[in-house]
Design an enzyme around this catalytic site. Structure first.
Site, short mmCIF file in Angstrom:
data_model
loop_
_atom_site.label_atom_id
_atom_site.label_comp_id
_atom_site.label_asym_id
_atom_site.label_seq_id
_atom_site.Cartn_x
_atom_site.Cartn_y
_atom_site.Cartn_z
N ASP A 171 -1.29 2.50 1.83
CA ASP A 171 0.10 2.49 1.37
C ASP A 171 0.60 3.87 0.97
OD1 ASP A 171 0.09 -0.18 1.80
OD2 ASP A 171 0.77 -0.76 -0.21
N LYS A 249 3.14 6.53 7.22
CA LYS A 249 2.85 5.13 7.58
C LYS A 249 4.15 4.50 8.05
CE LYS A 249 0.70 0.88 5.85
NZ LYS A 249 0.08 0.17 4.73
#
Lengths: 427, 623
Positions: A171, A249
């Site tokens: 994350d 990401k």
């Protein structure tokens, strides 16, 4: 029912002709009221709604905890050889997590032996020293933790590691990677951040293949910078090597979620063969150093239609540095100019990036940009908002005068600037 | 003996954990490859079946088509469980008098043969403890589960297994009976009855491969054997009978081994490569051609028990060869079948002397380029031989086309299942259960009685309809006004007679609309019912619509006048026959005429016209 210990084998009867035999297993946190979860003899778990008339008979007590045997090779017992080794710092995250059957979620592992239980192949490699640092999911890591990691990296190199791998939750892996790029100098070898999008309790986990690819990259003598190694596609055979300041990401679940923005990755590790499309920053003679301190009076503000100047000004209060993620080429609504001007006058370093996450923030094309520039906003080109934030935290710690902070922000430190923006092969 | 069944039926409700369609497809949009590991389960154990598969170290390639999204690719967490599929499983539970659980927990069943991209199959226990009446006997239903189907295995080559993802995630209802079945014939009947109940939910997929059975068989003194994935219902009896025979034979062999005090040593295999140089053909030619090695392993007291006298059943040799195959070898050679494969009796003697064997001892040979693999194969054979002295090993076996089965892998254990934490538990509410009861479809028994009553069909034909996939089509076509007899002939005689599709063509599965149009064509006299087989063949060959099919089949434009003149020509050409045999000429002539009519006119019409024509000729002759 509350008296039934986890793991005991019971026979439950409804007082009539219904009977269940099974092992009491942990309750899911989303289970219904009065539900007793049982693992039946056939291996299935079911939830039983317990009525007051039900009776229980204990068939067997709780068995002794079955844990994997303590595995050999602890860091302290690593054989002393001349062959180069890699230090693996674990921080938690999916790559080093197990399923928590109580909550139904995944929880990070804490100990070296647990890491080895998941990745027994590391044991055979013999060239990896495991150092657990944190046992947290990456959303729970803070910039202070980045500093701790930077110091651990320096220590690893000092102890003779040829490279360092950091197993990290995906994350916020991009944030940590970018921050380490700014905090660490004179790296004698690669610092490789790696994560997993599937937990290691699944046969299809990408943890093992990613970790292996990362360890291979960490042995490469051509690299003296912080990189991220993750799947380059959906197959378990090709892994991209991303420069830490360029990577982000870009998907919540795909294995190839990590992308280098604004151009290609540095290179690839394909079945153990490492090839670079762009030259990595070469290793330094060392010794590696962590350059601090850091200053956390920084923030990112994502502009959106309807964001009021009051709310934005409120957010900027107390900060020394602010990263704006503006629209398009780096814009905010014209009615925000006043608070920005005031903030800059107060000494806040206000910078601009683009929320497009690709291309430059460029102030000269539209009047809004020119106004923002005049108000004192610093345009940071194609830096990702997260990278700009990480750099801000480092720069604020290194300088006190806003003009000095601005100079640090605008100078290239880790190869983050100067990227040629090319089209891909298929236009 | 006793046997139990697990029936797996695909549902037509959309996929179980995503919104993809449940149709298979030949269209490909790309592929990717993965490796799977034997992960540790809830109790930190590794399942034996999983460890076995992982030990093969294969790479899996997955073909992606239009029926796939990121969920089947294991690139996105599963979506909530398909509610319609759950309702269907609950409907079946009501049919089978089974008791639904209060809260459903979706589990992961570890399967690392690559057939699931995740490395596990998601499965949930929906209901338990039901029963079914078959032929006056009560068969217990242990469990009803809802699970996702696996990917389709396409081929295996060079250490890579290729799967297609279209089938992955199709909901399967699994019904497991207790071990109450006492014969192969009863197994077939139970399977048929469960199939009829499944179809009665009206939400099942139809066609080949949409229903598959696992058969569990054990004989007294034996062990549970699971025969996995029988697709043809009609073959269940054969598999059960063959398996019972195999287990009885193995128990006889066991008794003989015990009597002889046969045993398996812990010795390492002996390298006998040098003995087999210079053999030009057969498996041993690999020694000279590719540098393969030959390893021999002794089996004390096993002589004569690997292969029986000619004509009788194979014994342990086949069991051992299966173990070698499971390790990736082509098979093995054993002393009961030697000398053969180009070797001389002296070479067999040489091996015997090197292993210091006596007359009652046997040996096996494995041939492979990899010493590791050859040794691993012999370790498997040795383990299997040790069990042979004790009895029958529990295992999973694959059905073969000839009714026999082949070793596939060890039986999975309890460590195989752990909770699927990506899906929250599902509480079954009272409202839902009462809705299921309220909306319960017609049971097969009621359906049978109604079909007999409404269509005046015999019990035997109704049974055939209800046990078939075509029951909904039968109902729909008769509802549209077509005569039941004609529909039965179409669905159960003409359609099954359509051969397999030509290479590259999809299998022929006409829609209800197509069949409706076909029957309407007959009723309107566009072609005769005798023309239906020709029409079906033409449609199967790719005719896009009925008109084109009539044209291509050459069934168009043949009027009653054309028929009259055709018959007239044939009868006149056979005037002698009519003269000598008079009315008896009808039968041979009818055959000739029908051949030329080729289904373009109705049989009765042809017969009437032929009789008239014969009468006319006879009248002419008489005058």
């Amino acid at each position: 029912m509350r008296a039934l210990p986890m793991g005991c084998r019971v026979e439950v009867s409804d007082g009539h002709d219904r009977r269940w035999i099974g092992t009491v297993v942990p309750r899911h946190d989303l289970s219904g009221d009065r539900i007793l979860p049982l693992k039946l003899e056939n291996g299935y778990n079911v939830g039983l709604r317990i009525e007051p008339t039900f009776t229980f008979r204990l068939l067997e007590g709780v068995p002794a905890t079955v844990m994997p045997e303590s595995l050999p090779i602890a860091s302290s017992t690593l054989p002393v050889t001349d062959s180069p080794f890699v230090t693996l710092l674990t921080t938690g995250g999916t790559i080093a997590s197990r399923v928590d059957y109580e909550t139904g979620g995944v929880k990070p592992v804490k100990e070296e032996r647990e890491v080895l239980a998941f990745y027994p192949e590391l044991q055979n490699a013999g060239r990896v020293r495991i150092v657990p640092v944190f046992d947290r999911l990456s959303e729970d890591l803070t910039p202070e933790d980045w500093w701790v990691l930077a110091e651990k990296v320096v220590q690893a190199f000092r102890e003779g590691a040829c490279g360092v791998v950091i197993a990290h939750g995906t994350d916020t892996l991009g944030y940590t990677a970018a921050a380490l790029s700014f905090l660490l100098v004179d790296l004698p070898g690669p610092v490789v951040l790696v994560g997993a999008q599937r937990s290691p309790d699944r046969p299809s986990s990408d943890g093992a293949t990613n970790l292996r690819a990362a360890v291979e990259v960490a042995h490469d003598r051509r690299i003296g910078e912080v990189v991220v190694v993750m799947h380059a596609g959906l197959s378990d055979s090709r892994f991209a090597i991303h420069r830490a300041t360029w990577v982000r990401k870009m998907h919540s679940s795909r294995r190839d979620a990590f992308e280098s923005r604004n151009g290609p990755a540095l290179g690839f590790n394909e079945r153990g063969t490492i090839r670079f499309d762009l030259p990595p920053r070469p290793p330094s003679a060392g010794p590696a150093r962590a350059e601090g301190p850091i200053d956390l009076h920084a923030g990112i503000l994502w502009f959106y239609p309807g964001l009021t100047p009051q709310r934005a000004a409120e957010y900027a209060r107390g900060l020394r540095g602010l990263v704006l993620a503006g629209t398009g080429l780096g814009h905010v609504a014209a009615n925000h100019l006043d608070w920005i001007r005031e903030a800059v006058e107060r000494g806040v370093v206000v910078t601009m990036t683009t929320q497009c996450l690709g291309g430059n923030a460029a102030p000269y094309v539209y009047a809004t940009g020119r106004e923002l520039l005049r108000a004192g906003v610093l345009y940071l080109g194609d830096l990702l908002p997260e990278t700009a934030y990480a750099k801000m935290i480092w720069a604020l710690g290194r300088a006190s005068e806003p003009s000095a902070v601005a100079r640090l922000l605008q100078a290239d430190r880790a190869g983050e600037f100067g990227r040629r923006h090319l089209t891909g092969g298929d236009q | 003996m006793k046997a139990g069944l697990e029936v797996h039926q695909q549902l037509a409700t959309g996929k179980l954990f995503c919104e993809c369609p449940t149709e298979l497809s030949e269209e490909l949009r790309g592929s990717f490859s993965r490796r799977l590991r034997a992960a540790t389960g809830e109790n930190h154990g590794v399942d034996p079946a999983a460890a076995f598969q992982a030990s093969r170290g294969l790479l899996y390639r997955y073909e992606v088509g239009p029926a796939n999204c990121l969920v089947e690719m294991d690139e996105e967490p599963p979506h909530p469980l398909n509610e319609l599929a759950l309702d269907t499983a609950l409907t079946l539970a009501a049919f089978l008098h089974a008791e639904p659980v209060d809260e459903i927990e979706v589990m992961r069943k570890i399967v690392v043969d690559g057939s699931n991209t995740t490395g596990f199959q998601r499965t949930a226990l929906i209901a338990r403890d039901g029963y079914l009446e078959v032929g006056g006997r009560r068969i217990s239903i242990l469990t009803i589960c809802l699970e996702e189907d696996a990917a389709r295995r396409m081929r295996e080559a060079d250490g890579e297994v290729v799967y297609r993802l279209d089938r992955l995630g199709i909901p399967l209802v699994e019904v497991a009976t207790g071990p109450d079945i006492t014969s192969g014939a009863e197994a077939r009947e139970v399977a048929q009855e469960i199939g009829a109940l499944l179809r009665a939910t009206r939400r099942v997929r139809r066609g080949i491969g949409t229903i598959r059975e696992d058969v569990n068989v054990s004989v007294e003194g034996g062990h549970r054997i699971e025969i996995k994935g029988v697709q043809e219902l009609g073959k269940i009896q054969e598999y059960v009978d063959e398996e019972v025979a195999r287990q009885k034979l193995l128990l006889e062999v066991r008794d003989e081994l015990v009597r002889r005090r046969a045993h398996v040593t812990d010795h390492l295999p002996t390298d006998v490569t040098e003995v087999f140089r210079g053999i030009p053909t057969g498996p041993l030619a690999e020694v000279d051609r590719t540098g393969a090695i030959v390893l021999a392993f002794p089996l004390a007291g096993f002589a004569g028990l690997l292969k029986s006298p000619p004509g009788s059943e194979e014994r342990l040799g086949r069991e051992f060869a299966d173990q070698a195959r499971a390790q990736g070898l082509r098979g093995l050679l054993h002393s009961d079948e030697l000398p053969a494969f180009g070797m001389a009796a002296t070479q067999v003697e040489e091996v015997r002397s090197r292993l210091a064997l006596s007359e009652s001892d046997a040996f096996v040979l494995v041939i492979d380029r990899s010493r590791d693999r050859a040794e691993a194969a012999l370790r498997r054979v040795a383990a299997r031989a040790r069990v042979a002295v004790e009895g029958i090993p529990g295992e999973t076996r694959d059905p073969l086309l000839d009714g026999r089965t082949r070793y596939s892998r060890p039986l999975p254990g309890r460590d195989r299942m752990y909770p699927e934490t990506d899906i929250p538990p599902i509480l079954l509410t009272k409202d839902r259960m009462s809705r299921i009861e309220r909306e319960l479809p017609e049971r097969p028994t009621a359906l049978r009685a109604r079909l007999e009553r409404e269509h005046g069909l015999s019990a035997e034909i109704v049974r055939q309809i209800v046990y078939s996939d075509q029951e909904p089509q039968f109902e729909e076509l008769t509802r549209r006004g077509h005569a039941a007899a004609l529909v039965v002939r179409l669905l159960f005689q003409d359609l099954p007679a359509v051969g397999p599709p030509a290479p590259g063509r999809p299998s022929f599965e006409p829609t209800t609309e197509t069949l409706d149009a076909l029957l309407t064509g007959v009723e309107r006299g566009r072609f005769a019912k005798e023309g239906i087989p020709t029409m079906l063949a033409t449609l199967a060959a790719g005719a896009p619509d009925l008109d084109t099919a009539i044209e291509r089949a050459g069934l168009s434009g043949f009027t009653p006048d054309d028929l009259e003149s055709l018959i007239d020509r044939i009868v006149r050409a056979n005037a002698d026959l009519v003269r000598t045999r008079s009315a008896d000429a009808f039968s041979p002539l009818m055959g000739d005429v029908m051949r030329e009519v080729r289904g373009r006119r109705d049989g009765k019409e042809v017969a009437d016209a032929l009789r008239r024509s014969i009468a006319r000729i006879r009248a002419e002759n008489a005058s």
